[in-house]
Scaffold this motif. Structure first.
Motif, mmCIF file in Angstrom:
data_model
loop_
_atom_site.group_PDB
_atom_site.id
_atom_site.type_symbol
_atom_site.label_atom_id
_atom_site.label_comp_id
_atom_site.label_asym_id
_atom_site.label_seq_id
_atom_site.Cartn_x
_atom_site.Cartn_y
_atom_site.Cartn_z
ATOM 1 N N ASP A 100 1.394 -8.913 -3.364
ATOM 2 C CA ASP A 100 0.449 -8.431 -2.377
ATOM 3 C C ASP A 100 0.270 -9.007 -1.198
ATOM 4 O O ASP A 100 -0.818 -9.092 -0.894
ATOM 5 C CB ASP A 100 -0.924 -8.212 -3.423
ATOM 6 N N ASN B 168 -9.844 -3.413 -10.061
ATOM 7 C CA ASN B 168 -8.552 -2.946 -9.979
ATOM 8 C C ASN B 168 -7.567 -3.512 -10.727
ATOM 9 O O ASN B 168 -7.106 -4.555 -10.853
ATOM 10 C CB ASN B 168 -8.145 -3.147 -8.305
ATOM 11 N N HIS B 169 -7.013 -2.455 -11.687
ATOM 12 C CA HIS B 169 -6.109 -3.106 -12.490
ATOM 13 C C HIS B 169 -4.663 -2.747 -12.368
ATOM 14 O O HIS B 169 -3.721 -2.813 -13.236
ATOM 15 C CB HIS B 169 -6.562 -2.789 -14.042
ATOM 16 N N THR B 170 -4.541 -2.103 -11.045
ATOM 17 C CA THR B 170 -2.991 -1.559 -11.015
ATOM 18 C C THR B 170 -2.302 -3.044 -10.750
ATOM 19 O O THR B 170 -2.629 -4.226 -10.427
ATOM 20 C CB THR B 170 -3.054 -0.940 -9.595
ATOM 21 N N MET B 171 -0.916 -2.598 -10.971
ATOM 22 C CA MET B 171 -0.273 -3.670 -10.995
ATOM 23 C C MET B 171 0.431 -4.282 -9.512
ATOM 24 O O MET B 171 0.393 -3.356 -8.650
ATOM 25 C CB MET B 171 1.433 -3.512 -11.509
ATOM 26 N N PRO B 172 0.585 -5.633 -9.256
ATOM 27 C CA PRO B 172 0.539 -5.909 -8.000
ATOM 28 C C PRO B 172 1.867 -5.373 -7.352
ATOM 29 O O PRO B 172 2.800 -5.045 -8.125
ATOM 30 C CB PRO B 172 0.760 -7.512 -7.894
ATOM 31 N N ASN B 173 2.171 -5.509 -5.969
ATOM 32 C CA ASN B 173 3.527 -5.342 -5.456
ATOM 33 C C ASN B 173 4.196 -6.693 -5.483
ATOM 34 O O ASN B 173 3.789 -7.584 -4.668
ATOM 35 C CB ASN B 173 3.250 -4.602 -3.971
#
Length: 204
Positions: free
Chosen positions: A62, A3-8
């Motif tokens: 996250d 999962n390469h989505t940007m962290p929150n």
């Protein structure tokens, strides 16, 4: 699959520049979205009791709370040129940041008695700051930036710390035009200039 989505990211600090501003500069420069959660002093005791080390800023990534502003800054700049382009440069960046932070940490920011606070601030700015500034000036020399040939977060930290010191002693840098130039160069970076223009205006 990875999962390469940007962290929150959620940054929690008081409504001031203070120890969180270096994190905000890095987010601005790297164009990373985050929640800039600013708390009121009245809400601090309740929030403090819920934190493992009782200090802010904290950066929630996250759901995981990171503390210590400089550790957070190193985490965010890792694998970017802001950290320095080589391992030696990275060490130099850390050394300059730590040198600045050592000095800033000597100020009694939380002192309740104004007379003691004023006296200590005056002594540090009158007798100690000139030595630090001369050392920084010598270290900078004829270079464009403090470390290497491009901007690093040490330049950001210099601009942030000196902005705070100038609140208390506006003529502090009058004999250090090269250090002033680094400040102006940081402030002229488009992403930083945009942040400075739109951030909440606070004294510190």
């Amino acid at each position: 699959m990875l999962n390469h989505t940007m962290p929150n990211y959620k940054l929690t600090y008081f409504n001031m520049r203070g120890r969180a501003e270096i994190i905000r500069y890095i987010f601005a420069y790297l164009d990373i979205k985050y929640e800039d959660h600013r708390i009121e002093q009245a809400d601090w005791p309740e929030i403090k009791s819920a934190l493992p080390f009782g200090k802010i800023p904290i950066l929630e990534v996250d759901g995981l709370n990171l503390h210590q502003s400089l550790a957070i800054a190193r985490y965010l700049t890792r694998n970017t040129d802001l950290a320095g382009k080589t391992e030696l440069e990275q060490c130099e960046v850390d050394a300059i940041v730590d040198t600045l932070d050592d000095f800033m940490s000597r100020f009694p920011w939380a002192e309740k008695r104004q007379d003691i606070k004023d006296q200590t601030f005056n002594e540090l700015l009158t007798y100690d700051a000139p030595h630090l500034l001369q050392d920084l000036d010598t270290y900078l020399g004829e270079k464009e930036w403090l470390i290497g040939n491009s901007v690093t977060w040490a330049d950001f930290y210099w601009e942030i710390c000196s902005t705070t010191l100038l609140v208390f002693k506006p003529d502090l840098l009058d004999v250090h035009p090269r250090l002033v130039t680094v400040r102006k160069k940081v402030q002229a970076i488009p992403a930083i200039a945009d942040w400075i223009q739109r951030r909440p205006q606070t004294r510190l």
